[in-house]
Scaffold this motif. Structure first.
Motif, mmCIF file in Angstrom:
data_model
loop_
_atom_site.group_PDB
_atom_site.id
_atom_site.type_symbol
_atom_site.label_atom_id
_atom_site.label_comp_id
_atom_site.label_asym_id
_atom_site.label_seq_id
_atom_site.Cartn_x
_atom_site.Cartn_y
_atom_site.Cartn_z
ATOM 1 N N ALA A 135 6.935 7.547 -0.105
ATOM 2 C CA ALA A 135 7.098 7.883 -1.530
ATOM 3 C C ALA A 135 6.331 9.166 -1.849
ATOM 4 O O ALA A 135 6.850 10.068 -2.520
ATOM 5 N N ASN A 184 -5.579 10.454 0.834
ATOM 6 C CA ASN A 184 -5.034 9.277 1.510
ATOM 7 C C ASN A 184 -6.113 8.589 2.332
ATOM 8 O O ASN A 184 -7.031 9.233 2.838
ATOM 9 N N THR A 224 -5.854 7.234 5.259
ATOM 10 C CA THR A 224 -5.818 7.844 6.598
ATOM 11 C C THR A 224 -5.666 9.341 6.375
ATOM 12 O O THR A 224 -4.564 9.844 6.116
ATOM 13 N N ARG A 235 -2.903 11.702 7.890
ATOM 14 C CA ARG A 235 -1.536 11.692 7.327
ATOM 15 C C ARG A 235 -1.458 12.652 6.148
ATOM 16 O O ARG A 235 -0.456 13.342 5.957
HETATM 17 P P1 NDP Z 1 4.378 3.620 2.983
HETATM 18 O O1 NDP Z 1 4.103 2.369 3.747
HETATM 19 O O2 NDP Z 1 5.140 4.737 3.630
HETATM 20 O O3 NDP Z 1 2.968 4.235 2.480
HETATM 21 C C1 NDP Z 1 2.001 3.428 1.861
HETATM 22 C C2 NDP Z 1 0.872 4.305 1.350
HETATM 23 O O4 NDP Z 1 -0.070 3.482 0.670
HETATM 24 C C3 NDP Z 1 0.094 5.018 2.451
HETATM 25 O O5 NDP Z 1 -0.356 6.251 1.968
HETATM 26 C C4 NDP Z 1 -1.073 4.053 2.695
HETATM 27 O O6 NDP Z 1 -2.208 4.672 3.246
HETATM 28 C C5 NDP Z 1 -1.361 3.625 1.278
HETATM 29 N N1 NDP Z 1 -2.055 2.337 1.200
HETATM 30 C C6 NDP Z 1 -1.520 1.105 1.384
HETATM 31 N N2 NDP Z 1 -2.469 0.151 1.216
HETATM 32 C C7 NDP Z 1 -3.614 0.817 0.910
HETATM 33 C C8 NDP Z 1 -4.957 0.376 0.617
HETATM 34 N N3 NDP Z 1 -5.288 -0.914 0.591
HETATM 35 N N4 NDP Z 1 -5.881 1.339 0.339
HETATM 36 C C9 NDP Z 1 -5.551 2.648 0.339
HETATM 37 N N5 NDP Z 1 -4.309 3.113 0.618
HETATM 38 C C10 NDP Z 1 -3.359 2.204 0.890
HETATM 39 O O7 NDP Z 1 5.090 3.140 1.654
HETATM 40 P P2 NDP Z 1 6.003 4.007 0.666
HETATM 41 O O8 NDP Z 1 5.366 5.341 0.482
HETATM 42 O O9 NDP Z 1 7.411 3.939 1.095
HETATM 43 O O10 NDP Z 1 5.891 3.160 -0.675
HETATM 44 C C11 NDP Z 1 4.703 3.184 -1.458
HETATM 45 C C12 NDP Z 1 4.971 2.494 -2.764
HETATM 46 O O11 NDP Z 1 5.920 3.269 -3.491
HETATM 47 C C13 NDP Z 1 5.577 1.086 -2.621
HETATM 48 O O12 NDP Z 1 4.840 0.210 -3.416
HETATM 49 C C14 NDP Z 1 6.987 1.232 -3.172
HETATM 50 O O13 NDP Z 1 7.370 0.086 -3.889
HETATM 51 C C15 NDP Z 1 6.836 2.400 -4.122
HETATM 52 N N6 NDP Z 1 8.089 3.123 -4.301
HETATM 53 C C16 NDP Z 1 8.565 3.220 -5.574
HETATM 54 C C17 NDP Z 1 9.731 3.877 -5.819
HETATM 55 C C18 NDP Z 1 10.238 3.935 -7.224
HETATM 56 O O14 NDP Z 1 11.397 4.366 -7.396
HETATM 57 N N7 NDP Z 1 9.456 3.556 -8.228
HETATM 58 C C19 NDP Z 1 10.521 4.523 -4.735
HETATM 59 C C20 NDP Z 1 9.905 4.401 -3.436
HETATM 60 C C21 NDP Z 1 8.732 3.716 -3.245
HETATM 61 P P3 NDP Z 1 -2.359 4.851 4.861
HETATM 62 O O15 NDP Z 1 -1.552 6.059 5.222
HETATM 63 O O16 NDP Z 1 -3.802 5.039 5.055
HETATM 64 O O17 NDP Z 1 -1.833 3.590 5.485
#
Ligand code: NDP
Length: 260
Positions: free
Chosen positions: A112, A132, A134, A137
């Motif tokens: 996203a 972020n 990580t 990334r």
């Molecule tokens: P990804 O799995 O590709 O990325 C997740 C991101 O969240 C990474 O940057 C990850 O960090 C971070 N993250 C997750 N858990 C934690 C935590 N506990 N602490 C800190 N950072 C955290 O997911 P997407 O990018 O595809 O989706 C992200 C969100 O966007 C989802 O909730 C999805 O529902 C929402 N979304 C909404 C849309 C809309 O139209 N409203 C469209 C697309 C997505 P790290 O890299 O360190 O793992």
């Protein structure tokens, strides 16, 4: 959401959810062509793989490196990415904000974040800071967008209780923190949110996340992820049907769906 749009526009169309195994993706795309389907959306794990089976990929989707929407142009299948575009539309319409010349701070560097940072850079955002968990990334994403657009993009480590630089105009949570049933919020110094900031969340469900509640308490304007989801669907609707989408009906259908 899309079926509600079809009903409203009196189109006898269907939007179906179909599970496709990765090894069957090529056949599924060929089947789409053969059956004359007008378009489709894709999700994990197909968003990257699909690109090799398409006739063309839009420039922004190619920069994002992922396709979530396929549309037909005659016999050709074209890949698009509507996630970041949906965010931009919501920012402009619901948030009454033109991203050109603004400073953004984005939490997250996943799919996203990648889509919305790319579209913000293409729309003329002046600077984008990516934070972020990580950090590698965030660095990879920042250098990819810097190389390919005119925006100033940098990566920052996520230090505990992160304070926001005072020059930031728009803060966006693009992590998955707060997605139902998770009720957590990103680890920030919420007192560093200023009243003149716009604070946005990509989480569509619940629309009012703990993150947005904290921002509202500091007097900032907020933008929820429900709008982004509705607009990305509306953009797909227009690509497939050529008609303007009935956004209000789509939003209403989505809210109802999330309440069930
Ligand atoms: P990804 O799995 O590709 O990325 C997740 C991101 O969240 C990474 O940057 C990850 O960090 C971070 N993250 C997750 N858990 C934690 C935590 N506990 N602490 C800190 N950072 C955290 O997911 P997407 O990018 O595809 O989706 C992200 C969100 O966007 C989802 O909730 C999805 O529902 C929402 N979304 C909404 C849309 C809309 O139209 N409203 C469209 C697309 C997505 P790290 O890299 O360190 O793992």
């Amino acid at each position: 959401m899309l079926e509600a749009a079809f009903r409203k526009m009196k189109l006898d169309w269907r939007y179906l959810t179909i599970e496709v195994l990765p090894e069957n993706l090529e056949d599924a795309l060929a089947g789409m062509k053969a059956m004359g389907l007008q378009g489709l959306n894709l999700t994990i794990p197909h968003k990257i793989e699909v690109m090799k089976y398409l006739d063309a990929v839009a420039d922004d989707a190619s920069l994002i490196g992922a396709v979530n929407t396929v549309r037909r142009d005659g016999d050709r299948l074209i890949g698009e990415n509507t996630d970041g575009k949906g965010f931009l539309e919501s920012l402009r319409i619901d948030g009454r904000m033109n991203p050109a010349g603004k400073e953004f701070l984005i939490l997250g560097a996943g799919g996203a974040a990648r889509a919305l940072c790319t579209e913000l850079a293409l729309a003329g955002a002046r600077s984008i800071r990516i934070v972020n968990r990580t950090v590698s990334r965030a660095e990879a994403l920042a250098s990819h967008i810097s190389r390919n657009t005119a925006a100033e993009v940098s990566a920052l480590p996520w230090t505990p209780a992160l304070s926001l630089p005072s020059s930031v105009n728009v803060l966006v949570n693009a992590t998955s923190i707060g997605l139902f049933p998770d009720t957590n919020k990103p680890d920030l110094n919420y007192d560093s949110i200023r009243q003149d900031m716009l604070v946005c969340d990509v989480i569509p469900n619940p629309p009012e996340t703990e993150f947005l509640k904290e921002a509202s308490r500091r007097g900032a304007r907020t933008l929820d992820g429900l709008g982004m989801l509705v607009y990305q669907g509306a953009i797909g609707f227009k690509m497939w049907t050529g008609l303007e989408a009935p956004v209000d009906e789509m939003k209403e259908a989505l809210i109802k769906e999330f309440q069930e």
